[in-house]
Design a protein around this motif. Sequence first.
Motif, PDB file in Angstrom:
ATOM      1  N   LYS A   8     -40.476 -32.046  57.393  1.00  0.00           N
ATOM      2  CA  LYS A   8     -39.671 -31.017  58.029  1.00  0.00           C
ATOM      3  C   LYS A   8     -38.939 -31.604  59.214  1.00  0.00           C
ATOM      4  O   LYS A   8     -39.198 -32.716  59.653  1.00  0.00           O
ATOM      5  CB  LYS A   8     -40.541 -29.848  58.463  1.00  0.00           C
ATOM      6  CG  LYS A   8     -41.686 -30.233  59.378  1.00  0.00           C
ATOM      7  CD  LYS A   8     -42.646 -29.075  59.542  1.00  0.00           C
ATOM      8  CE  LYS A   8     -43.822 -29.491  60.424  1.00  0.00           C
ATOM      9  NZ  LYS A   8     -44.841 -28.447  60.524  1.00  0.00           N
ATOM     10  N   VAL A   9     -37.979 -30.830  59.713  1.00  0.00           N
ATOM     11  CA  VAL A   9     -37.206 -31.211  60.886  1.00  0.00           C
ATOM     12  C   VAL A   9     -37.757 -30.440  62.076  1.00  0.00           C
ATOM     13  O   VAL A   9     -37.998 -29.234  61.982  1.00  0.00           O
ATOM     14  CB  VAL A   9     -35.711 -30.895  60.673  1.00  0.00           C
ATOM     15  CG1 VAL A   9     -34.905 -31.159  61.931  1.00  0.00           C
ATOM     16  CG2 VAL A   9     -35.161 -31.701  59.514  1.00  0.00           C
TER      17      VAL A   9
ATOM     18  N   ALA B 212     -23.955 -15.627  67.934  1.00  0.00           N
ATOM     19  CA  ALA B 212     -23.776 -14.813  66.723  1.00  0.00           C
ATOM     20  C   ALA B 212     -23.425 -15.657  65.494  1.00  0.00           C
ATOM     21  O   ALA B 212     -22.936 -15.128  64.486  1.00  0.00           O
ATOM     22  CB  ALA B 212     -22.724 -13.735  66.929  1.00  0.00           C
ATOM     23  N   GLU B 213     -23.642 -16.976  65.574  1.00  0.00           N
ATOM     24  CA  GLU B 213     -23.462 -17.834  64.400  1.00  0.00           C
ATOM     25  C   GLU B 213     -24.699 -18.704  64.218  1.00  0.00           C
ATOM     26  O   GLU B 213     -25.455 -18.927  65.163  1.00  0.00           O
ATOM     27  CB  GLU B 213     -22.241 -18.747  64.569  1.00  0.00           C
ATOM     28  CG  GLU B 213     -20.931 -18.021  64.618  1.00  0.00           C
ATOM     29  CD  GLU B 213     -19.757 -18.984  64.704  1.00  0.00           C
ATOM     30  OE1 GLU B 213     -18.639 -18.524  65.040  1.00  0.00           O
ATOM     31  OE2 GLU B 213     -19.942 -20.193  64.451  1.00  0.00           O
ATOM     32  N   GLY B 214     -24.884 -19.206  62.993  1.00  0.00           N
ATOM     33  CA  GLY B 214     -25.961 -20.152  62.777  1.00  0.00           C
ATOM     34  C   GLY B 214     -25.605 -21.526  63.307  1.00  0.00           C
ATOM     35  O   GLY B 214     -24.433 -21.836  63.515  1.00  0.00           O
ATOM     36  N   PRO B 215     -26.594 -22.385  63.567  1.00  0.00           N
ATOM     37  CA  PRO B 215     -26.308 -23.746  64.013  1.00  0.00           C
ATOM     38  C   PRO B 215     -25.520 -24.511  62.961  1.00  0.00           C
ATOM     39  O   PRO B 215     -25.684 -24.281  61.757  1.00  0.00           O
ATOM     40  CB  PRO B 215     -27.709 -24.361  64.181  1.00  0.00           C
ATOM     41  CG  PRO B 215     -28.639 -23.200  64.304  1.00  0.00           C
ATOM     42  CD  PRO B 215     -28.043 -22.120  63.480  1.00  0.00           C
TER      43      PRO B 215
ATOM     44  N   PHE C 114     -24.367 -28.563  61.860  1.00  0.00           N
ATOM     45  CA  PHE C 114     -24.655 -29.980  62.060  1.00  0.00           C
ATOM     46  C   PHE C 114     -23.495 -30.658  62.776  1.00  0.00           C
ATOM     47  O   PHE C 114     -22.325 -30.434  62.456  1.00  0.00           O
ATOM     48  CB  PHE C 114     -24.904 -30.645  60.702  1.00  0.00           C
ATOM     49  CG  PHE C 114     -24.969 -32.136  60.772  1.00  0.00           C
ATOM     50  CD1 PHE C 114     -23.903 -32.911  60.331  1.00  0.00           C
ATOM     51  CD2 PHE C 114     -26.079 -32.763  61.296  1.00  0.00           C
ATOM     52  CE1 PHE C 114     -23.947 -34.288  60.396  1.00  0.00           C
ATOM     53  CE2 PHE C 114     -26.128 -34.144  61.363  1.00  0.00           C
ATOM     54  CZ  PHE C 114     -25.068 -34.898  60.916  1.00  0.00           C
TER      55      PHE C 114
ATOM     56  N   LYS D 204     -24.570 -24.582  68.285  1.00  0.00           N
ATOM     57  CA  LYS D 204     -24.681 -23.176  67.911  1.00  0.00           C
ATOM     58  C   LYS D 204     -23.855 -22.308  68.859  1.00  0.00           C
ATOM     59  O   LYS D 204     -24.078 -22.308  70.064  1.00  0.00           O
ATOM     60  CB  LYS D 204     -26.142 -22.719  67.929  1.00  0.00           C
ATOM     61  CG  LYS D 204     -26.323 -21.284  67.427  1.00  0.00           C
ATOM     62  CD  LYS D 204     -27.753 -20.841  67.511  1.00  0.00           C
ATOM     63  CE  LYS D 204     -27.933 -19.459  66.885  1.00  0.00           C
ATOM     64  NZ  LYS D 204     -27.168 -18.407  67.576  1.00  0.00           N
TER      65      LYS D 204
ATOM     66  N   PHE E  64     -37.105 -29.133  65.870  1.00  0.00           N
ATOM     67  CA  PHE E  64     -36.005 -28.839  66.778  1.00  0.00           C
ATOM     68  C   PHE E  64     -36.498 -28.743  68.219  1.00  0.00           C
ATOM     69  O   PHE E  64     -37.610 -28.289  68.487  1.00  0.00           O
ATOM     70  CB  PHE E  64     -35.331 -27.516  66.410  1.00  0.00           C
ATOM     71  CG  PHE E  64     -34.466 -27.587  65.181  1.00  0.00           C
ATOM     72  CD1 PHE E  64     -35.030 -27.467  63.913  1.00  0.00           C
ATOM     73  CD2 PHE E  64     -33.101 -27.774  65.279  1.00  0.00           C
ATOM     74  CE1 PHE E  64     -34.243 -27.535  62.771  1.00  0.00           C
ATOM     75  CE2 PHE E  64     -32.303 -27.837  64.151  1.00  0.00           C
ATOM     76  CZ  PHE E  64     -32.870 -27.721  62.896  1.00  0.00           C
ATOM     77  N   GLY E  65     -35.632 -29.152  69.147  1.00  0.00           N
ATOM     78  CA  GLY E  65     -35.880 -28.946  70.559  1.00  0.00           C
ATOM     79  C   GLY E  65     -35.479 -27.543  70.964  1.00  0.00           C
ATOM     80  O   GLY E  65     -34.931 -26.786  70.161  1.00  0.00           O
ATOM     81  N   PRO E  66     -35.701 -27.176  72.236  1.00  0.00           N
ATOM     82  CA  PRO E  66     -35.416 -25.813  72.705  1.00  0.00           C
ATOM     83  C   PRO E  66     -33.947 -25.521  72.939  1.00  0.00           C
ATOM     84  O   PRO E  66     -33.568 -24.361  73.082  1.00  0.00           O
ATOM     85  CB  PRO E  66     -36.209 -25.717  74.004  1.00  0.00           C
ATOM     86  CG  PRO E  66     -36.319 -27.117  74.478  1.00  0.00           C
ATOM     87  CD  PRO E  66     -36.407 -27.973  73.251  1.00  0.00           C
TER      88      PRO E  66
ATOM     89  N   PHE F  49     -28.730 -28.217  70.026  1.00  0.00           N
ATOM     90  CA  PHE F  49     -30.117 -28.481  69.661  1.00  0.00           C
ATOM     91  C   PHE F  49     -30.260 -29.930  69.218  1.00  0.00           C
ATOM     92  O   PHE F  49     -29.523 -30.406  68.360  1.00  0.00           O
ATOM     93  CB  PHE F  49     -30.575 -27.572  68.526  1.00  0.00           C
ATOM     94  CG  PHE F  49     -30.703 -26.118  68.909  1.00  0.00           C
ATOM     95  CD1 PHE F  49     -29.702 -25.224  68.568  1.00  0.00           C
ATOM     96  CD2 PHE F  49     -31.814 -25.666  69.590  1.00  0.00           C
ATOM     97  CE1 PHE F  49     -29.820 -23.879  68.919  1.00  0.00           C
ATOM     98  CE2 PHE F  49     -31.931 -24.323  69.941  1.00  0.00           C
ATOM     99  CZ  PHE F  49     -30.929 -23.436  69.601  1.00  0.00           C
TER     100      PHE F  49
ATOM    101  N   TYR G  70     -27.332 -30.418  66.561  1.00  0.00           N
ATOM    102  CA  TYR G  70     -26.691 -29.234  66.014  1.00  0.00           C
ATOM    103  C   TYR G  70     -26.051 -28.473  67.162  1.00  0.00           C
ATOM    104  O   TYR G  70     -26.548 -28.468  68.287  1.00  0.00           O
ATOM    105  CB  TYR G  70     -27.710 -28.320  65.333  1.00  0.00           C
ATOM    106  CG  TYR G  70     -28.130 -28.751  63.946  1.00  0.00           C
ATOM    107  CD1 TYR G  70     -29.084 -29.740  63.760  1.00  0.00           C
ATOM    108  CD2 TYR G  70     -27.553 -28.170  62.819  1.00  0.00           C
ATOM    109  CE1 TYR G  70     -29.475 -30.119  62.485  1.00  0.00           C
ATOM    110  CE2 TYR G  70     -27.929 -28.546  61.546  1.00  0.00           C
ATOM    111  CZ  TYR G  70     -28.894 -29.520  61.387  1.00  0.00           C
ATOM    112  OH  TYR G  70     -29.259 -29.901  60.134  1.00  0.00           O
TER     113      TYR G  70
ATOM    114  N   LEU H  85     -30.931 -35.730  64.876  1.00  0.00           N
ATOM    115  CA  LEU H  85     -29.724 -34.956  64.627  1.00  0.00           C
ATOM    116  C   LEU H  85     -29.398 -34.093  65.846  1.00  0.00           C
ATOM    117  O   LEU H  85     -30.274 -33.726  66.616  1.00  0.00           O
ATOM    118  CB  LEU H  85     -29.913 -34.011  63.427  1.00  0.00           C
ATOM    119  CG  LEU H  85     -30.466 -34.576  62.125  1.00  0.00           C
ATOM    120  CD1 LEU H  85     -31.968 -34.417  62.054  1.00  0.00           C
ATOM    121  CD2 LEU H  85     -29.836 -33.865  60.940  1.00  0.00           C
TER     122      LEU H  85
END
Lengths: 116, 112
Positions: free
Chosen positions: B99-100, B41-44, B46, B38, B102-104, B89, B36, B34
Amino acid sequence: DVKVTQSSRYLVKRTGEKVFLECVQDMDHENMFWYRQDPGLGLRLIYFSYDVKMKEKGDIPEGYSVSREKKERFSLILESASTNQTSMYLCASSYPGTSGNFYEQFFGPGTRLTVL
Amino acid sequence: DQQVKQNSPSLSVQEGRISILNCDYTNSMFDYFLWYKKYPAEGPTFLISISSIKDKNEDGRFTVFLNKSAKHLSLHIVPSQPGDSAVYFCAASGSSYDKVIFGPGTSLSVIP
């Protein structure tokens, strides 16, 4: 639209304080997650829950606990806050995927926690 | 050791040109990937995903390519727009995972 809300956008706490971060989702999702985001490290999973009163440790659970008493609410607790817990905390939720996978997650806006 | 790597912390692209964001993974058990996006000041949120049974998935200006033998995927944005400026991401999961990962992240700047 899926809505995931977090109780605070910004928090400043002192070392040793007990900290509660609240997350609420309105889409009846079974799965909920807590991550922390740090520069160069991406999103790291702290805890997740796939049902009420159920919890599973993520990759970095030390120093944290969680509570899920209702389906829509997932709380992250820092029992005794330390300066290395200064971070952006993100809550997410999702439907259960096939074979127990958690694919497309919906995130809240995040809480920027500073521990002095 | 990171299982999902994004080796470019940042990328700058001119408006209208192609943006290519790269991601490498080490775990051959991953079979779902996947991206994402971002904003500050907001969430990621999809963006797009791909299953390992495919090598390409397209959604408007966004295309994800998967090279399983190289354990590499890329996100192409064509044409790039200033509103695409965000952190991207890469993430991976699989049927044997619970679980998922995530990369940096890669910070993309699209210059008008």
